[in-house]
Design a protein around this motif. Sequence first.
Motif, mmCIF file in Angstrom:
data_model
loop_
_atom_site.group_PDB
_atom_site.id
_atom_site.type_symbol
_atom_site.label_atom_id
_atom_site.label_comp_id
_atom_site.label_asym_id
_atom_site.label_seq_id
_atom_site.Cartn_x
_atom_site.Cartn_y
_atom_site.Cartn_z
ATOM 1 N N LYS A 39 0.815 -1.211 0.000
ATOM 2 C CA LYS A 39 0.000 0.000 0.000
ATOM 3 C C LYS A 39 0.854 1.269 0.000
ATOM 4 C CE LYS A 39 -3.791 -2.153 2.609
ATOM 5 N NZ LYS A 39 -4.569 -2.107 3.892
ATOM 6 N N GLN A 40 2.021 1.201 0.623
ATOM 7 C CA GLN A 40 2.788 2.423 0.868
ATOM 8 C C GLN A 40 3.969 2.651 -0.065
ATOM 9 O OE1 GLN A 40 3.823 3.417 4.884
ATOM 10 N NE2 GLN A 40 2.133 2.267 5.785
ATOM 11 N N ALA A 41 4.626 1.589 -0.501
ATOM 12 C CA ALA A 41 5.846 1.763 -1.279
ATOM 13 C C ALA A 41 5.531 2.254 -2.687
ATOM 14 C CB ALA A 41 6.617 0.450 -1.354
ATOM 15 N N PRO A 42 6.339 3.152 -3.222
ATOM 16 C CA PRO A 42 6.116 3.603 -4.592
ATOM 17 C C PRO A 42 6.363 2.467 -5.587
ATOM 18 C CG PRO A 42 8.229 4.403 -3.788
ATOM 19 C CD PRO A 42 7.522 3.778 -2.612
ATOM 20 N N ASN A 43 5.446 2.339 -6.535
ATOM 21 C CA ASN A 43 5.601 1.367 -7.624
ATOM 22 C C ASN A 43 5.612 -0.085 -7.132
ATOM 23 O OD1 ASN A 43 6.259 3.745 -9.332
ATOM 24 N ND2 ASN A 43 8.189 3.680 -8.202
ATOM 25 N N ALA A 44 4.953 -0.349 -6.005
ATOM 26 C CA ALA A 44 5.020 -1.680 -5.405
ATOM 27 C C ALA A 44 4.477 -2.761 -6.329
ATOM 28 C CB ALA A 44 4.265 -1.693 -4.078
#
Length: 255
Positions: free
Chosen positions: A205-210
């Motif tokens: 949910k939080q990491a960019p481009n996960a």
Amino acid sequence: MLPSLFLAHGSPMLAIEDNNYTRFLEKLGQQYHPKAIVIFTAHWEAETLTISSLDESYETIYDFYGFPPELYEIKYPAKGSTKLASYLKDRLAQAGIPSNLDTKRGLDHGSWTMLSKMYPNADIPVIQVSVHPFLPPEMQYKIGEALKGIGQEEILVIGSGVTVHNLRIVHWGQKEPEPWAVAFDGWLLEKIEKQDLASLFEYEKQAPNAKTAVPRPEHFVPFFIAMGSGNGLDQVQPIYRDYEFGTLSYLCMKF
């Protein structure tokens, strides 16, 4: 005390290449001299954690295709250890984690390609362990925690995977990394530096481009297992970082 390691196994070509990363692996093997190695490999999936349990030499599994013939000629005849396999099973059981023993499976390329560079003599017992990709990160971390302190017994825990692993969008021959791949790894390192486990567990949910970096989690979950088995987040260090084909991360961590 030995640390736990998260190592990128990347392409099977590692076993026959000579480059910056393979030389890093060779030096890493010279730095640590374990009496045994426990390796969680992204290329062995099972709903119940499964531990290799044999005393003879493993067969070498060539779980890939389309590579040069010399790659299929490499053998890595490391031996297992039924005693250590049972010990791991007991440690996991004490933490409430069920596991099975496997007496037949060989070493897949998530294990032997790296180990052939680190310990080319294949003279250290290896215990290969499966992963369940779809357990939540908290549970992956708990699996690692069950083995916490095992480095004091000269046993090296390795999580073998890749942080950014999306083979559908690699750019063959590209030397410079894609910014989105760098941003994902950068976010991981930032949260580790802050010892922010809650955010790491919610990376989807939080990491960019996960979703692009981790389209399927089998290569990423060894990261959490290695982290959980390590010596504490205050001891974590990135020990190698590079990218191949623009998007394939070679980020390695010492926990």
